[in-house]
Scaffold this active site. Structure first.
Site, PDB file in Angstrom:
ATOM      1  N   TRP A  88      19.203 -12.805-108.369  1.00 53.88           N
ATOM      2  CA  TRP A  88      20.085 -13.687-107.501  1.00 53.88           C
ATOM      3  C   TRP A  88      19.367 -13.173-106.014  1.00 53.88           C
ATOM      4  CZ3 TRP A  88      18.621 -18.130-108.952  1.00 53.88           C
ATOM      5  CH2 TRP A  88      18.709 -18.111-110.182  1.00 53.88           C
ATOM      6  N   ASP A 157      27.963 -14.316-103.043  1.00 50.03           N
ATOM      7  CA  ASP A 157      27.021 -15.321-103.556  1.00 50.03           C
ATOM      8  C   ASP A 157      27.764 -15.048-104.675  1.00 50.03           C
ATOM      9  OD1 ASP A 157      26.015 -16.976-105.153  1.00 50.03           O
ATOM     10  OD2 ASP A 157      23.605 -16.323-105.576  1.00 50.03           O
ATOM     11  N   LYS A 181      28.398 -24.438-112.043  1.00 42.82           N
ATOM     12  CA  LYS A 181      28.347 -23.649-112.871  1.00 42.82           C
ATOM     13  C   LYS A 181      30.216 -23.629-113.624  1.00 42.82           C
ATOM     14  CE  LYS A 181      24.276 -20.583-112.881  1.00 42.82           C
ATOM     15  NZ  LYS A 181      23.479 -20.605-111.667  1.00 42.82           N
TER      16      LYS A 181
HETATM   17  C1  LIG Z   1      22.381 -20.255-110.061  1.00 40.62           C
HETATM   18  C2  LIG Z   1      22.684 -19.558-109.375  1.00 40.62           C
HETATM   19  C3  LIG Z   1      22.029 -18.977-108.370  1.00 40.62           C
HETATM   20  C4  LIG Z   1      20.689 -20.832-108.231  1.00 40.62           C
HETATM   21  O1  LIG Z   1      21.363 -21.433-107.440  1.00 40.62           O
HETATM   22  P1  LIG Z   1      20.642 -22.707-107.231  1.00 40.62           P
HETATM   23  O2  LIG Z   1      22.064 -23.701-107.045  1.00 40.62           O
HETATM   24  O3  LIG Z   1      20.495 -22.938-108.633  1.00 40.62           O
HETATM   25  O4  LIG Z   1      20.356 -22.037-105.885  1.00 40.62           O
HETATM   26  C5  LIG Z   1      21.941 -18.485-107.742  1.00 40.62           C
HETATM   27  N1  LIG Z   1      22.970 -17.379-107.934  1.00 40.62           N
HETATM   28  C6  LIG Z   1      23.593 -17.073-108.575  1.00 40.62           C
HETATM   29  C7  LIG Z   1      24.814 -15.885-108.645  1.00 40.62           C
HETATM   30  C8  LIG Z   1      23.483 -18.207-109.431  1.00 40.62           C
HETATM   31  O5  LIG Z   1      24.515 -17.606-110.986  1.00 40.62           O
END
Ligand SMILES: *Cc1c(COP(=O)(O)O)cnc(C)c1O
Length: 345
Positions: A88, A157, A181
């Site tokens: 990511w 993030d 999540k």
């Molecule tokens: C799942 C995830 C993403 C991607 O998220 P989207 O909402 O599908 O764009 C980005 N960063 C992390 C750390 C993730 O776990």
């Protein structure tokens, strides 16, 4: 959480006596505005977010934030600093490179992202636009235990560990998370952002890609994902009902320990991917002695009702994602299954 699904089901056809579903309400209606502002307020309360910060509700997932962050914050002559801790963060960096100057300030790529690296130097004030980290690395199963101190805005993030443990929002310039999540269904993305980072953009920046648009319009510039935000509100109320973040943090530590203990006591039948002091409390990643054993494990697990235990398609192996909504009891059952599988092998 199951309780949230049941609550949503109960009011699916008639929300608050309106005779309509939330998804039928106008996003300009009083009833919807209460849901919308309620979600923002509840998030402020749970994370103790001060008035110095905006709580924005966007779309496009965490992935669109990979672009919006540099588009809004990476000005000419400045550098966006990135710590690489997994796929990511690589994707976040890739998007920033399209916008401006970037630098990798630390990385654990050389060791298959098994750990959280330490920063050798701090990014400099005069050239740094921000320092970007990924607080929990969903695919590799590593998590920051404490955050780097930085004189430039720290951006995280937090898609896969927001609300899983206490954090001090004041340490960050911007926190973002796709909801799917720990916060609710996909479709809504939360951005918690220091107000002084929101500036009037250059003319060429599309309206929908500017943070200012959302901030000026209470995230109601256009139609937001109303049903997702309604479910977000229900999840946040559930967090409060469960005892808040402190209670969830304790439960998450307990859940993760149950699985890491099985791994550590398995005589290397199961090997954890992450080094112990970088282990994630949300995603427990491990491998078995061979590909065949892994396949057998996953097939038998699925038969017993454990779904989604396969590792991310980019790394293979196994991964138990034990987000906030996963009850302790489910983790106990998985631990029992792992011990049973080892014993019969
Ligand atoms: C799942 C995830 C993403 C991607 O998220 P989207 O909402 O599908 O764009 C980005 N960063 C992390 C750390 C993730 O776990």
């Amino acid at each position: 959480p199951e309780a949230v699904l049941q609550e949503a089901q109960k009011h699916l056809l008639n929300f608050n006596g309106t005779g309509m579903s939330v998804m039928e309400l106008s996003h300009r209606s009083k009833e919807y505005e209460e849901v919308h502002a309620g979600a923002q307020q509840q998030l402020r309360k749970l994370l103790t977010i001060s008035e110095e910060y905006e709580v924005l509700l966007l779309q496009g997932g965490a992935s669109l934030q990979f672009s919006m962050i540099p588009l809004n914050l990476l000005k000419e002559g400045k550098i966006g600093y990135y710590v690489l801790t997994g796929s990511w963060s690589e994707k976040a960096l890739k998007e920033a490179k399209k916008v401006g100057s970037t630098a990798i300030i630390a990385s654990s790529k050389e060791e298959q992202y098994r750990s959280i690296p330490s920063l050798k130097t701090e990014p400099l004030d005069e050239d740094g636009a921000y320092l970007h980290i990924t607080s929990n690395n969903t695919i590799y199963g590593t998590e920051w235990k404490s955050y780097p101190s930085s004189s430039i805005p720290l951006i995280a993030d937090m898609s896969s560990d927001i609300l899983s443990k206490r954090i001090n929002v004041e340490q960050f310039g911007l926190i973002y998370a796709g909801a799917q999540k720990n916060l609710g269904p996909s479709g809504v993305t939360v951005v918690i952002m220091k107000k002084d980072l929101i500036t009037t953009p250059d003319d060429h920046l599309p309206t929908m890609l500017s943070y200012e648009t959302y901030s000026k319009n209470q995230s109601l510039y256009n139609t937001p994902p109303t049903f997702s935000i309604y479910l977000l509100k229900l999840v946040l109320d559930w967090v409060e009902h469960e005892g808040g973040i402190e209670a969830l943090e304790k439960r998450n530590q307990e859940k993760a320990k149950i699985l890491y203990d099985v791994i550590d006591e398995s005589d290397r039948f199961y090997s954890g991917h992450a080094i112990p002091d970088s282990r994630s409390n949300m995603n427990v990643t491990f491998t078995l002695p061979s590909e065949e054993k892994t396949k057998e494990f996953l097939n038998l697990a699925e038969e017993k009702g454990f779904v989604g235990l396969n590792g991310h398609r980019s790394v293979g192996g196994c991964r138990a994602s034990i987000y906030n909504a996963v009850p302790v009891d489910h983790v106990v059952q998985l631990a029992e299954f792992m011990k049973w599988f080892k014993a019969r092998s």
